[in-house]
Design a protein around this motif. Sequence first.
Motif, short mmCIF file in Angstrom:
data_model
loop_
_atom_site.label_atom_id
_atom_site.label_comp_id
_atom_site.label_asym_id
_atom_site.label_seq_id
_atom_site.Cartn_x
_atom_site.Cartn_y
_atom_site.Cartn_z
N GLN B 20 0.83 -1.21 0.00
CA GLN B 20 0.00 0.00 0.00
C GLN B 20 0.86 1.26 0.00
OE1 GLN B 20 -0.54 -2.66 1.80
NE2 GLN B 20 -2.72 -3.05 2.14
N GLU B 38 -7.61 13.25 -1.37
CA GLU B 38 -8.88 12.67 -1.78
C GLU B 38 -8.83 12.20 -3.23
OE1 GLU B 38 -10.73 12.14 0.65
OE2 GLU B 38 -12.38 11.18 -0.41
N TYR B 41 -6.65 9.22 -3.61
CA TYR B 41 -7.35 8.03 -3.13
C TYR B 41 -8.34 7.53 -4.18
CZ TYR B 41 -10.87 5.38 -0.53
OH TYR B 41 -11.76 4.43 -0.12
N ARG B 45 -8.37 4.00 -6.46
CA ARG B 45 -9.49 3.06 -6.48
C ARG B 45 -9.85 2.72 -7.92
NH1 ARG B 45 -14.10 2.66 -2.54
NH2 ARG B 45 -12.80 0.96 -1.75
N LYS B 50 -5.38 -0.98 -4.47
CA LYS B 50 -6.16 -0.93 -3.25
C LYS B 50 -5.38 -0.36 -2.08
CE LYS B 50 -8.70 -4.31 -1.97
NZ LYS B 50 -9.80 -5.17 -1.55
N ALA B 51 -5.92 0.68 -1.52
CA ALA B 51 -5.40 1.26 -0.28
C ALA B 51 -6.53 2.07 0.31
CB ALA B 51 -4.18 2.13 -0.54
N SER B 52 -6.69 1.97 1.59
CA SER B 52 -7.80 2.66 2.23
C SER B 52 -7.50 4.15 2.34
CB SER B 52 -8.03 2.10 3.62
OG SER B 52 -6.95 2.43 4.44
N ARG B 53 -8.55 4.90 2.59
CA ARG B 53 -8.39 6.33 2.79
C ARG B 53 -7.43 6.59 3.95
NH1 ARG B 53 -13.26 7.59 2.32
NH2 ARG B 53 -13.40 8.91 0.47
N ALA B 54 -7.62 5.82 5.02
CA ALA B 54 -6.75 5.99 6.18
C ALA B 54 -5.29 5.81 5.80
CB ALA B 54 -7.15 5.02 7.27
N SER B 55 -5.02 4.79 5.00
CA SER B 55 -3.63 4.53 4.61
C SER B 55 -3.08 5.67 3.76
CB SER B 55 -3.54 3.22 3.84
OG SER B 55 -3.72 2.13 4.70
N TYR B 57 -3.89 8.86 3.90
CA TYR B 57 -3.55 9.97 4.78
C TYR B 57 -2.34 9.65 5.63
CZ TYR B 57 -7.66 12.73 3.62
OH TYR B 57 -8.57 13.50 2.97
#
Lengths: 151, 151
Positions: B20, B38, B41, B45, B50-55, B57
């Motif tokens: 990630q 944003e 991110y 997608r 794949k990487a989460s928003r949290a990751s 930031y």
Amino acid sequence: MQQNIFRKFLEDRGWRLTKQRNAILQKAFSCKGHFDPESLYMEMRKKGMKASRASVYRTLNLLCECGLVGKVSKTEHGTIYEHTLGSHHDHMVCTDCGEIIEFYSESLEKLQEEICREMDFEGKSHILEIRGHCRHCRMKKNVLGGESSNG
Amino acid sequence: MQQNIFRKFLEDRGWRLTKQRNAILQKAFSCKGHFDPESLYMEMRKKGMKASRASVYRTLNLLCECGLVGKVSKTEHGTIYEHTLGSHHDHMVCTDCGEIIEFYSESLEKLQEEICREMDFEGKSHILEIRGHCRHCRMKKNVLGGESSNG
DNA sequence: GTTGCATTGAAATTGAGTCTCAATCTATTT
DNA sequence: AAATAGATTGAGACTCAATTTCAATGCAAC
């Protein structure tokens, strides 16, 4: 005087200088240097001056529009404002203690104008923030760390 | 290369360059100039990375810490970043179209150093943002407004 | 394979700032 | 004085960027 400037600004739009707006104006200008909306709101509450959070934000935006206050910078904890009746200046921010030091340099202003001319950009305003360490924190660090560099 | 710099930064802390983190690094450096978390991110997608928003930031904060990317400015719609492997530069922001123009002036850098010396402030970095109107928007305004000032 | 962290992502949370809207204020007109 | 019209207010809902939480997972070392 700022009250008259603000009143005129409002009246030009068919608006009024209300108790709340005036209180916020006074409070903003009673701050020594810089302030943020939240503290201003809290201090007003403490002193019994009543104005809602919404009004504080709304009024600060108006004061920005009419040029009486300006946004200094956006931090993690919100926007920092200052009143701008004095002359324009830039800021040094100590990243250790958060102190904000104002400074002004004619040469710097001139140089920026020149750069804008060169780049064919119509500069209207600028924000310069020099980040680093103030003398006070540097001295404190030397004492605490005791780093006597031999070089 | 930025991957090795980041890996070293992480390993110094006993951390890992994960899939990630690497993806976010790559994506950040694949952006032409400036980017915001944003959009980064969302684009990741779309492209199936794949990487989460949290990751996103979290990783951007790490990249800031190690100096590979920097915060350009905070707008109403979040923080604008840039990658900083190139040389340092400042920004002109067109308040009409939002365009960000980079520029660099040796004299400006020198002058700031001098001012810091004079003020006994240890400058580490600075953010200069000149706000105004780019040539393009100025021309568009002239055409639309048709204001032929006689002066 | 198990122990020990680092890491992740979904969701909850935070916090600055804005918006909504019914209630209120103020000036003006009748 | 009452009616009218528009500005203003404040409580709270809302938005949105960013952070935090926490259980699940990954990965290296033993």
